[in-house]
Design an enzyme around this catalytic site. Structure first.
Site, short mmCIF file in Angstrom:
data_model
loop_
_atom_site.label_atom_id
_atom_site.label_comp_id
_atom_site.label_asym_id
_atom_site.label_seq_id
_atom_site.Cartn_x
_atom_site.Cartn_y
_atom_site.Cartn_z
N HIS A 161 63.13 29.99 -16.31
CA HIS A 161 63.03 31.49 -15.35
C HIS A 161 63.84 32.40 -15.70
O HIS A 161 64.25 32.90 -15.38
CB HIS A 161 64.24 30.52 -14.37
CG HIS A 161 63.99 28.50 -13.60
ND1 HIS A 161 62.85 29.14 -12.36
CD2 HIS A 161 63.99 27.83 -14.17
CE1 HIS A 161 62.93 28.08 -11.84
NE2 HIS A 161 63.55 26.92 -13.15
N ASP B 138 61.43 34.44 -16.53
CA ASP B 138 59.74 35.43 -16.56
C ASP B 138 59.39 36.05 -15.33
O ASP B 138 59.69 37.57 -15.60
CB ASP B 138 58.74 34.02 -16.53
CG ASP B 138 57.88 33.98 -15.94
OD1 ASP B 138 58.97 33.22 -14.94
OD2 ASP B 138 57.22 32.98 -15.96
N GLY C 256 53.08 17.92 -12.38
CA GLY C 256 54.87 18.51 -11.58
C GLY C 256 55.33 17.49 -12.89
O GLY C 256 56.90 17.29 -12.30
N ALA C 257 55.72 17.96 -14.25
CA ALA C 257 56.56 17.38 -15.67
C ALA C 257 56.84 19.25 -16.27
O ALA C 257 57.74 18.66 -16.97
CB ALA C 257 55.55 16.63 -15.83
N GLU D 126 46.85 31.17 -8.69
CA GLU D 126 47.99 30.14 -8.59
C GLU D 126 49.18 31.22 -7.29
O GLU D 126 49.42 30.21 -6.29
CB GLU D 126 49.49 30.56 -9.87
CG GLU D 126 50.09 29.48 -10.01
CD GLU D 126 49.67 28.38 -10.37
OE1 GLU D 126 50.45 27.09 -9.20
OE2 GLU D 126 49.40 27.73 -11.33
N ASP E 293 53.45 30.82 -18.23
CA ASP E 293 52.97 29.38 -18.14
C ASP E 293 51.35 29.63 -18.63
O ASP E 293 50.74 29.39 -19.51
CB ASP E 293 52.80 28.73 -17.15
CG ASP E 293 53.62 28.15 -16.87
OD1 ASP E 293 55.04 28.27 -17.30
OD2 ASP E 293 54.04 27.88 -15.54
N TYR F 123 61.95 26.81 -5.93
CA TYR F 123 61.86 27.55 -7.39
C TYR F 123 61.42 28.98 -6.28
O TYR F 123 62.48 29.80 -6.51
CB TYR F 123 59.84 27.60 -7.49
CG TYR F 123 59.29 27.89 -8.36
CD1 TYR F 123 60.21 28.41 -10.23
CD2 TYR F 123 58.77 29.70 -8.20
CE1 TYR F 123 59.30 28.54 -10.77
CE2 TYR F 123 59.01 30.53 -9.14
CZ TYR F 123 59.08 30.35 -10.29
OH TYR F 123 58.51 30.80 -11.38
C1 GLA Z 1 57.29 27.16 -14.03
C2 GLA Z 1 56.25 28.25 -13.68
C3 GLA Z 1 56.86 29.34 -14.41
C4 GLA Z 1 58.59 29.98 -15.00
C5 GLA Z 1 58.96 28.79 -15.18
C6 GLA Z 1 60.36 28.01 -14.98
O1 GLA Z 1 56.26 26.40 -14.58
O2 GLA Z 1 55.26 28.23 -13.20
O3 GLA Z 1 56.41 30.66 -13.65
O4 GLA Z 1 58.87 30.25 -13.67
O5 GLA Z 1 58.54 27.62 -14.03
O6 GLA Z 1 60.78 29.38 -16.48
#
Ligand code: GLA
Length: 356
Positions: A31, A33, A114-115, A152, A164, A213
């Site tokens: 959390h 990025d 979702g993991a 996304e 990601d 989120y």
């Molecule tokens: C998800 C989001 C990423 C990042 C993570 C938490 O994977 O896609 O961009 O924010 O959560 O670090």
């Protein structure tokens, strides 16, 4: 490369291109990025494979081993079909000069959805790679990652950061990818030979993830505003007192301390100091648990089991609210430790084990 699913059997002709993309696991930097901070992910073995062919029927037809067969118009719609990923890819590639008028697509995925191990980013990158193999367009890995993030944001509806897609596009085997999410500068750090990282699914899927989120995203924006900075990257722990709301202060404290932990983890990894890396990972989990409040009882229990089984450190990985844990284990005895963790948590299962 073998084709995804039975492309030929379903569509009656061979695919024009097949591409794949691996999932990722984040060692530390959670959390951060979307606050322009630092992250340290690496690749996992499970991957997504996409086979496709182009046609000019104005529709996208798709089969997948995770979703029902579907057909959607080429232009993005409001429908919630999984093919919105492909609609997004086509839209962006056509905006970049391609003339895609229709496609047949087969997707097979080994990455649990979702993991917290980036099944979506891997799908985006595999789709983009397969499409550009057909259109002949050339993009850098960073450009592909940014396109994945745009899919996304604009077509799937998740306001994710860039970790990601950058990890999936740019990381390589046996190395962690240090990424500065503000400049997009990357630096590969070799995983030490005695490092053993177990990625364990808690057995509980993420729940309520997108609304929570987005709430965290809004809270960090609020924190930056209270501190008078553009993003939390520009703020320091000494400025936390500028935030009056206790919850907002907690969120900022997680992000600011997590950025410091990522920088320290990068040094620890380079120096082969696994004990220090483990301590930082556990501190990251505690911060996610108490300050950022994105853990769950199941994940906390899994982390505690890992520590009791001799892990050097363990933490939830990905967005949280369920999904996976990453544990740093001493290489000797790693298999026994994993067996003990799984025995303690009957719903949990091993997604991947990464060694240096
Ligand atoms: C998800 C989001 C990423 C990042 C993570 C938490 O994977 O896609 O961009 O924010 O959560 O670090």
């Amino acid at each position: 490369m073998a084709e995804a699913l039975s492309f030929r059997g379903n569509f009656g002709h061979p695919p024009a291109a097949t591409a794949s993309a691996h999932g990722r696991v984040n060692l530390i930097g959670e959390h951060t990025d979307y606050c322009d901070g630092f992250v340290l992910p690496t690749l996992i073995r499970p991957k997504v494979m996409v086979s496709l062919s182009l046609h000019s029927d104005g529709v996208i037809k798709g089969i997948s081993d995770g979703f029902p067969a579907a057909e959607v118009p080429l232009a993005p719609t409001d429908s919630q079909s999984w093919l919105c990923f492909a609609q997004g890819a086509v839209h962006l590639l056509n905006a970049g000069g391609a003339q895609i008028k229709g496609a047949n697509i087969a997707v097979s995925s080994e990455i649990p959805a979702g993991a917290g191990v980036s099944s979506s980013a891997a799908l985006e990158l595999a789709l983009l790679r397969a499409f550009i193999a057909c259109t002949g367009q050339e993009f850098s890995d960073t450009e592909l990652a940014l396109m994945g993030q745009k899919i996304e944001h604009d077509f799937v509806g998740t306001q994710c950061g860039i970790m990601d897609q950058m990890a999936v596009a740019k990381a390589s085997w046996g190395e962690a990818l240090f990424l500065d999410c503000r400049s997009h500068e990357t630096h590969l750090v070799q995983l030490p030979a005695d490092a053993y990282l177990a990625v364990i699914h808690s057995g509980s899927k993420r729940s309520l993830s997108s609304s929570l989120y987005n709430q965290r995203l809004a809270e960090t924006k609020q924190a930056a505003m209270d501190m008078g900075v553009v993003s939390l990257r520009e703020a320091s722990i000494g400025q936390l007192a500028l935030i009056s709301e206790p919850v907002i202060q907690q969120r900022a404290r997680h992000v600011l301390s997590e950025n410091e932990r990522v920088l320290a983890a990068k040094e620890a990894l380079s120096a082969g100091d696994l004990a220090e890396l483990g301590d930082l990972m556990l501190a990251s989990h505690r911060s996610l648990q108490t300050d950022y409040e994105v853990s769950s009882a199941v994940l906390d229990q899994l982390v505690d089991s890992a520590m009791a089984a001799g892990a050097l450190g363990a933490r939830l990985t990905g967005a949280g609210f369920g999904g996976c844990m990453i544990a740093l284990l001493p290489k000797s005895g790693a298999e026994d430790a994993i067996a003990a963790i799984l025995a303690d948590n009957p719903a949990a299962w091993l997604v991947d084990a990464i060694t240096g």
